[in-house]
Motif scaffolding. Sequence first.
Motif, PDB file in Angstrom:
ATOM      1  N   GLY A  40      40.694 -73.288 -52.342  1.00 22.29           N
ATOM      2  CA  GLY A  40      39.940 -72.086 -52.037  1.00 22.29           C
ATOM      3  C   GLY A  40      39.723 -71.807 -50.562  1.00 22.29           C
ATOM      4  O   GLY A  40      39.109 -70.809 -50.210  1.00 22.29           O
ATOM      5  N   VAL A  41      40.212 -72.679 -49.685  1.00 24.85           N
ATOM      6  CA  VAL A  41      40.032 -72.492 -48.244  1.00 24.85           C
ATOM      7  C   VAL A  41      41.001 -71.408 -47.763  1.00 24.85           C
ATOM      8  O   VAL A  41      42.137 -71.347 -48.233  1.00 24.85           O
ATOM      9  N   PRO A  42      40.588 -70.534 -46.821  1.00 24.66           N
ATOM     10  CA  PRO A  42      41.493 -69.505 -46.305  1.00 24.66           C
ATOM     11  C   PRO A  42      42.817 -70.110 -45.825  1.00 24.66           C
ATOM     12  O   PRO A  42      42.850 -71.229 -45.304  1.00 24.66           O
ATOM     13  N   ASP A  43      43.895 -69.346 -45.989  1.00 25.26           N
ATOM     14  CA  ASP A  43      45.216 -69.907 -45.744  1.00 25.26           C
ATOM     15  C   ASP A  43      45.768 -69.731 -44.332  1.00 25.26           C
ATOM     16  O   ASP A  43      46.814 -70.265 -44.015  1.00 25.26           O
ATOM     17  N   ARG A  44      45.053 -69.034 -43.456  1.00 24.69           N
ATOM     18  CA  ARG A  44      45.503 -68.872 -42.069  1.00 24.69           C
ATOM     19  C   ARG A  44      44.333 -69.132 -41.122  1.00 24.69           C
ATOM     20  O   ARG A  44      43.187 -68.811 -41.432  1.00 24.69           O
ATOM     21  N   ILE A  45      44.655 -69.692 -39.964  1.00 24.12           N
ATOM     22  CA  ILE A  45      43.670 -69.853 -38.895  1.00 24.12           C
ATOM     23  C   ILE A  45      44.254 -69.184 -37.664  1.00 24.12           C
ATOM     24  O   ILE A  45      45.385 -69.484 -37.262  1.00 24.12           O
ATOM     25  N   LEU A  46      43.493 -68.254 -37.095  1.00 20.63           N
ATOM     26  CA  LEU A  46      43.910 -67.606 -35.852  1.00 20.63           C
ATOM     27  C   LEU A  46      43.147 -68.264 -34.715  1.00 20.63           C
ATOM     28  O   LEU A  46      41.918 -68.399 -34.775  1.00 20.63           O
ATOM     29  N   LEU A  47      43.879 -68.663 -33.687  1.00 20.88           N
ATOM     30  CA  LEU A  47      43.296 -69.229 -32.475  1.00 20.88           C
ATOM     31  C   LEU A  47      43.621 -68.274 -31.344  1.00 20.88           C
ATOM     32  O   LEU A  47      44.799 -67.994 -31.081  1.00 20.88           O
ATOM     33  N   LEU A  48      42.574 -67.770 -30.692  1.00 25.74           N
ATOM     34  CA  LEU A  48      42.770 -66.753 -29.662  1.00 25.74           C
ATOM     35  C   LEU A  48      42.143 -67.196 -28.346  1.00 25.74           C
ATOM     36  O   LEU A  48      41.264 -68.059 -28.329  1.00 25.74           O
ATOM     37  N   PRO A  49      42.614 -66.606 -27.237  1.00 23.39           N
ATOM     38  CA  PRO A  49      42.063 -66.961 -25.934  1.00 23.39           C
ATOM     39  C   PRO A  49      40.537 -66.873 -25.926  1.00 23.39           C
ATOM     40  O   PRO A  49      39.950 -66.028 -26.605  1.00 23.39           O
ATOM     41  N   GLY A  50      39.933 -67.759 -25.160  1.00 19.84           N
ATOM     42  CA  GLY A  50      38.482 -67.780 -25.066  1.00 19.84           C
ATOM     43  C   GLY A  50      37.819 -68.589 -26.167  1.00 19.84           C
ATOM     44  O   GLY A  50      36.603 -68.547 -26.331  1.00 19.84           O
ATOM     45  N   GLY A  51      38.608 -69.320 -26.938  1.00 22.60           N
ATOM     46  CA  GLY A  51      38.053 -70.166 -27.996  1.00 22.60           C
ATOM     47  C   GLY A  51      37.690 -69.431 -29.269  1.00 22.60           C
ATOM     48  O   GLY A  51      36.946 -69.945 -30.098  1.00 22.60           O
ATOM     49  N   LEU A  52      38.217 -68.240 -29.460  1.00 24.85           N
ATOM     50  CA  LEU A  52      37.933 -67.464 -30.664  1.00 24.85           C
ATOM     51  C   LEU A  52      38.745 -68.020 -31.834  1.00 24.85           C
ATOM     52  O   LEU A  52      39.969 -68.133 -31.756  1.00 24.85           O
ATOM     53  N   GLU A  63      44.851 -56.935 -53.850  1.00 27.23           N
ATOM     54  CA  GLU A  63      44.380 -58.141 -54.531  1.00 27.23           C
ATOM     55  C   GLU A  63      43.088 -58.638 -53.877  1.00 27.23           C
ATOM     56  O   GLU A  63      42.920 -58.539 -52.672  1.00 27.23           O
ATOM     57  N   LYS A  64      42.188 -59.187 -54.677  1.00 30.95           N
ATOM     58  CA  LYS A  64      40.900 -59.689 -54.197  1.00 30.95           C
ATOM     59  C   LYS A  64      40.881 -61.219 -54.244  1.00 30.95           C
ATOM     60  O   LYS A  64      41.573 -61.821 -55.068  1.00 30.95           O
ATOM     61  N   PRO A  65      40.055 -61.843 -53.400  1.00 28.65           N
ATOM     62  CA  PRO A  65      39.930 -63.310 -53.442  1.00 28.65           C
ATOM     63  C   PRO A  65      39.348 -63.777 -54.775  1.00 28.65           C
ATOM     64  O   PRO A  65      38.539 -63.076 -55.398  1.00 28.65           O
TER      65      PRO A  65
END
Length: 104
Positions: A40-52, A63-65
């Motif tokens: 059930g954990v989200p399938d993507r992680i976005l890592l962006l400048p500034g530690g976001l 489709e819904k979760p």
Amino acid sequence: LRRRERRKKQMREREIEQKLKKETEKQRGMCFKFLSSVSGVPDRILLLPGGLVIFVELKKEGEKPRKLQEVQMRKIRELGFRVRVVDSEQGIQGLMREIEDWKS
């Protein structure tokens, strides 16, 4: 024939994933596929400048979760992380606007 036409218009999860990755890279970020031993954990992680850091659950258009995914996303949010569900190109563009807002 109509069913086939409708299917063609709907974006598949894989197509959404490719567009999300491309748009994230335009932001000088990275988009990782997250494989977890926890269901059930989200399938993507976005890592962006500034530690976001943003967790993203991708779905095919419309489709819904699932319930378990909703529970896991709530737990992640409660820890202070950003979590989004994206199911369309419009959803990606909305997320990119949010990222711009968070960066400023």
